[in-house]
Design an enzyme around this catalytic site. Structure first.
Site, PDB file in Angstrom:
ATOM      1  N   ASN A   1      41.019  41.876  38.066  1.00 49.01           N
ATOM      2  CA  ASN A   1      42.261  41.135  38.354  1.00 49.01           C
ATOM      3  C   ASN A   1      42.732  40.375  37.112  1.00 49.01           C
ATOM      4  OD1 ASN A   1      40.428  38.966  38.374  1.00 49.01           O
ATOM      5  ND2 ASN A   1      41.630  37.835  39.882  1.00 49.01           N
TER       6      ASN A   1
ATOM      7  N   ASP B   1      45.301  33.899  47.466  1.00 49.42           N
ATOM      8  CA  ASP B   1      44.074  34.258  46.749  1.00 49.42           C
ATOM      9  C   ASP B   1      43.031  34.940  47.646  1.00 49.42           C
ATOM     10  OD1 ASP B   1      44.833  33.525  44.216  1.00 49.42           O
ATOM     11  OD2 ASP B   1      44.126  31.479  44.388  1.00 49.42           O
TER      12      ASP B   1
HETATM   13  C1  LIG Z   1      44.983  34.815  36.874  1.00 50.51           C
HETATM   14  C2  LIG Z   1      45.878  35.068  35.678  1.00 50.51           C
HETATM   15  C3  LIG Z   1      47.213  34.378  35.878  1.00 50.51           C
HETATM   16  C4  LIG Z   1      45.202  34.501  34.429  1.00 50.51           C
HETATM   17  O1  LIG Z   1      45.888  34.968  33.281  1.00 50.51           O
HETATM   18  P1  LIG Z   1      45.315  34.761  31.815  1.00 50.51           P
HETATM   19  O2  LIG Z   1      45.189  33.319  31.578  1.00 50.51           O
HETATM   20  O3  LIG Z   1      46.154  35.521  30.857  1.00 50.51           O
HETATM   21  O4  LIG Z   1      43.814  35.300  31.852  1.00 50.51           O
HETATM   22  P2  LIG Z   1      43.243  36.788  31.793  1.00 50.51           P
HETATM   23  O5  LIG Z   1      41.780  36.653  31.982  1.00 50.51           O
HETATM   24  O6  LIG Z   1      43.948  37.694  32.685  1.00 50.51           O
HETATM   25  O7  LIG Z   1      43.408  37.228  30.306  1.00 50.51           O
HETATM   26  C5  LIG Z   1      43.009  36.438  29.213  1.00 50.51           C
HETATM   27  C6  LIG Z   1      42.487  37.301  28.108  1.00 50.51           C
HETATM   28  O8  LIG Z   1      41.081  37.447  28.266  1.00 50.51           O
HETATM   29  C7  LIG Z   1      40.730  38.784  28.009  1.00 50.51           C
HETATM   30  N1  LIG Z   1      39.455  39.070  28.629  1.00 50.51           N
HETATM   31  C8  LIG Z   1      39.097  38.920  29.915  1.00 50.51           C
HETATM   32  N2  LIG Z   1      37.808  39.262  30.077  1.00 50.51           N
HETATM   33  C9  LIG Z   1      37.360  39.641  28.865  1.00 50.51           C
HETATM   34  C10 LIG Z   1      36.102  40.096  28.377  1.00 50.51           C
HETATM   35  N3  LIG Z   1      35.028  40.228  29.163  1.00 50.51           N
HETATM   36  N4  LIG Z   1      36.021  40.407  27.081  1.00 50.51           N
HETATM   37  C11 LIG Z   1      37.064  40.264  26.250  1.00 50.51           C
HETATM   38  N5  LIG Z   1      38.264  39.826  26.643  1.00 50.51           N
HETATM   39  C12 LIG Z   1      38.403  39.513  27.952  1.00 50.51           C
HETATM   40  C13 LIG Z   1      41.901  39.577  28.558  1.00 50.51           C
HETATM   41  O9  LIG Z   1      41.915  40.875  28.038  1.00 50.51           O
HETATM   42  C14 LIG Z   1      43.059  38.711  28.056  1.00 50.51           C
HETATM   43  O10 LIG Z   1      43.330  39.010  26.692  1.00 50.51           O
HETATM   44  P3  LIG Z   1      44.859  39.145  26.166  1.00 50.51           P
HETATM   45  O11 LIG Z   1      45.535  37.846  26.531  1.00 50.51           O
HETATM   46  O12 LIG Z   1      44.693  39.334  24.708  1.00 50.51           O
HETATM   47  O13 LIG Z   1      45.456  40.313  26.858  1.00 50.51           O
HETATM   48  C15 LIG Z   1      46.090  36.585  35.482  1.00 50.51           C
HETATM   49  O14 LIG Z   1      44.841  37.158  35.189  1.00 50.51           O
HETATM   50  C16 LIG Z   1      46.707  37.313  36.638  1.00 50.51           C
HETATM   51  O15 LIG Z   1      47.902  37.247  36.877  1.00 50.51           O
HETATM   52  N6  LIG Z   1      45.875  38.079  37.384  1.00 50.51           N
HETATM   53  C17 LIG Z   1      46.314  38.923  38.451  1.00 50.51           C
HETATM   54  C18 LIG Z   1      46.660  38.141  39.679  1.00 50.51           C
HETATM   55  C19 LIG Z   1      45.512  37.322  40.181  1.00 50.51           C
HETATM   56  O16 LIG Z   1      44.495  37.819  40.580  1.00 50.51           O
HETATM   57  N7  LIG Z   1      45.752  36.004  40.219  1.00 50.51           N
HETATM   58  C20 LIG Z   1      44.971  35.106  41.017  1.00 50.51           C
HETATM   59  C21 LIG Z   1      43.828  34.542  40.406  1.00 50.51           C
HETATM   60  S1  LIG Z   1      43.092  33.562  41.662  1.00 50.51           S
END
Ligand SMILES: CC(C)(COP(=O)(O)OP(=O)(O)OC[C@H]1O[C@@H](n2cnc3c(N)ncnc32)[C@H](O)[C@@H]1OP(=O)(O)O)[C@@H](O)C(=O)NCCC(=O)NCCS
Length: 423
Positions: free
Chosen positions: A96, A172
Site C-alpha cells: 500500500n 483504513d
Molecule cells: C499512506 C501514504 C499517504 C504515505 O505516503 P508516503 O509518505 O509517500 O509514503 P510511502 O511509504 O508510500 O513512500 C515513501 C517512500 O518510501 C519508499 N519505500 C517504502 N518502503 C521502502 C523500502 N523497504 N525500501 C526502500 N524504499 C521504500 C517508497 O518507494 C517511497 O519512495 P519515493 O517517495 O521515492 O517514491 C501513501 O503510501 C498512500 O497513499 N498509500 C496508499 C493508500 C493507503 O493505504 N493509505 C492509508 C494508509 S493507512
C-alpha cells in the site's frame, strides 16, 4: 487445531493502518506474514503517538501482531534481488505504498506475476485506477470524505452542520478487511486455476460500500424529492443531495440516541433505542417506556403516523431515559424485547471483562514494553482460535528470513555492511 491459512506465505509491504490491518488478519488465520520495512525507519506508526519514548507505539503494536519483520532497502539492486526471491517463495504479496511507488521499484502486478505466476497481488490505494484522483495519496479522512461517509454524517443544521468523520476507521481498517475478502477469494480461485490474480482495493470503494443505504436514499430522493424517514425536514424542503441525519436510525424504524441520568457530566451517558414498526413490538415498547397509551392512540400507533411526530416521541422517550442510568434503561427495555444499547466510552470498553472472556479484547506481552491491550481476531471459528502474539521488533527476523531463501551468513554480513538490510 489447524490454522486455516497454515502454509500460506505473505510478503507484506504495507504500512500505517489499511494494509497492516489486512495482513494482521492473515497472520491470525495462520499465514506466515513477513513485513518488509524501511532500513532504520520501519513502519511510520512505530514512531507515532508514543506513550513510552524509545518503544514502538501502541498504534503499531495493535496492527502488526503475529508478523515477522525484515528491514530491507528495496531501492538497491541487492534489496530488489532479495524481495524478488521472497516473492518467488510467496503465495501473496501485498503493498500500500503511494500510487506508482511499487511500480517504479520494479514490483508492479505485471512484474510480480512474471516472477511468480502463482503469487496473488493485493494492493490498496486511495482511489481506483480509473479515478481522476488515482495518483492522489490518501489517509483515513480522505477516504471518508470521498466515499460518502463524511457528507452523510453529522448534524443537519446549526454550526455543526459540516461534513463529519466517523470515529471508526472506515477508510483504513475497513479497507483492509475488504482487501482480505478479495485475497481469501483469490486463494480459493488459485486452487482451481493454479494462477494468482491481482486484487485491487481502493479506500474510496471500501467506504462507499458501507454507505450503500445513503445511495439508496439518494435514489429515493431523486425519484420522489423527499425522504420520509428524516424527520428533521418536517417541511419536506430537501435539496438535491442526501442530508446529514444526526442520530436517526438508517431505515424507517424510529431510532434515536437519548440522554440518560448523568448526561450533564458524562459525555457517554446515552442510550440508543429503536421503536420497531410492528404493532406488537411497538406496544411492548410503549408499556416498558411508561407510555402504554401510545399503542392505541392513532397519533402514534402506526409507523406512518409516528413519522410525522418523531420529535414528540423523542421527547417522550427521553422523559423516561433521563431519570435512569443507561444500564438501567438497557436492562429494563432489553428484557421487554426493545432493541437498545448503551453508548459505551472507550474507557468502559477497555475494562469490560466480558470482552476479554470471549477473546475480543486480548492482553499481549510485548518484548521490552510489557503488557498492552489489543482487539483480537473478530470472527470466531469453532475449528480454530488464533493466539494473539506480540508484534515484531524492527528487523527482528531479517537473518532468519534471508537464510530461509538461501542466503549465507557471509551474504547477510555483506548486505549489512552495504545497508541493504539493517545494521
Ligand atoms: C499512506 C501514504 C499517504 C504515505 O505516503 P508516503 O509518505 O509517500 O509514503 P510511502 O511509504 O508510500 O513512500 C515513501 C517512500 O518510501 C519508499 N519505500 C517504502 N518502503 C521502502 C523500502 N523497504 N525500501 C526502500 N524504499 C521504500 C517508497 O518507494 C517511497 O519512495 P519515493 O517517495 O521515492 O517514491 C501513501 O503510501 C498512500 O497513499 N498509500 C496508499 C493508500 C493507503 O493505504 N493509505 C492509508 C494508509 S493507512
Amino acid at each position: 487445531m489447524t490454522a486455516p491459512l497454515q502454509g500460506i506465505k505473505v510478503i507484506d509491504w504495507t504500512q500505517v493502518q489499511s494494509g497492516p490491518s489486512c495482513t494482521q488478519m492473515l497472520a491470525w488465520l495462520g499465514a506466515d506474514v513477513i513485513k518488509i520495512e524501511r532500513v532504520g525507519v520501519g513502519d511510520p506508526t512505530r514512531d507515532e503517538l508514543l506513550d513510552k519514548p524509545g518503544l514502538d507505539g501502541i498504534y503499531f503494536l495493535q496492527l502488526n501482531c503475529n508478523k515477522r519483520s525484515i528491514e530491507l532497502n528495496a531501492k538497491t539492486p541487492e534489496g530488489k534481488e532479495i524481495l524478488t526471491k521472497l516473492i518467488k517463495s510467496a503465495d501473496i504479496f501485498v503493498e500500500n505504498l503511494h500510487p506508482g511507488a511499487a511500480d517504479e521499484l520494479g514490483f508492479s502486478w505485471d512484474d510480480v506475476h512474471k516472477m511468480n505466476p502463482r503469487c496473488i497481488y493485493g494492493t490498496i490505494k486511495g482511489f481506483n485506477e480509473d479515478s481522476p484522483y488515482a495518483n492522489v495519496k490518501a489517509f483515513e479522512p480522505v477516504a471518508q470524505c470521498a466515499g460518502g461517509a463524511a457528507a452523510t454524517t453529522g448534524w443537519w443544521d446549526g454550526e455543526y452542520n459540516v461534513p463529519t468523520q466517523s470515529g471508526a476507521a472506515l477508510g483504513d481498517s475497513n479497507t483492509g478487511m475488504h482487501l482480505l475478502i478479495g485475497l481469501l477469494a483469490a486463494l480459493l480461485q488459485r486452487d482451481k486455476t493454479g494462477e494468482g490474480c491481482y486484487v485491487q482495493q481502493s479506500m474510496q470503494d471500501a467506504v462507499l460500500n458501507l454507505c450503500r443505504i445513503k445511495l439508496r436514499d439518494q435514489l429515493i430522493l431523486d425519484n420522489i424529492g423527499v425522504l420520509t424517514h428524516l424527520p428533521e425536514y418536517p417541511d419536506e424542503k430537501f435539496g438535491k443531495t442526501v442530508p446529514r441525519a444526526g442520530n436517526v436510525e438508517g431505515g424507517q424504524v424510529l431510532g434515536w440516541c437519548y440522554k440518560c441520568k448523568g448526561w450533564e457530566t458524562d459525555p457517554n451517558a446515552y442510550v440508543y433505542i429503536v421503536l420497531q414498526n410492528e404493532a406488537k413490538a411497538f406496544a411492548e415498547a410503549c408499556t416498558a417506556l411508561g407510555k402504554p397509551e401510545w399503542a392505541t392512540d392513532p397519533k402514534f400507533n402506526t409507523p406512518a403516523a409516528r413519522q410525522k411526530v418523531k420529535p414528540e416521541i423523542w421527547k417522550g422517550v427521553e422523559e423516561y431515559t433521563i431519570t435512569r442510568t443507561k444500564e438501567e434503561v438497557v436492562d429494563i427495555l432489553g428484557k421487554a424485547g426493545v432493541p437498545c444499547g448503551p453508548v459505551l466510552g472507550m474507557d468502559e470498553i477497555a475494562k469490560d471483562q466480558s470482552l476479554y472472556k470471549c477473546g475480543t479484547l486480548v492482553e499481549v506481552d510485548q518484548p521490552k514494553r510489557g503488557k498492552f491491550v489489543t482487539i483480537g481476531c473478530p470472527p470466531k471459528l469453532s475449528s480454530f482460535t488464533p493466539e494473539v502474539k506480540p508484534a515484531p521488533l524492527l528487523g527482528a527476523d531479517t537473518d532468519a528470513v534471508l537464510k530461509e531463501i538461501g542466503y549465507t551468513d557471509a551474504d547477510i554480513a555483506k548486505f549489512r555492511a552495504d545497508h541493504v538490510v539493517c545494521k
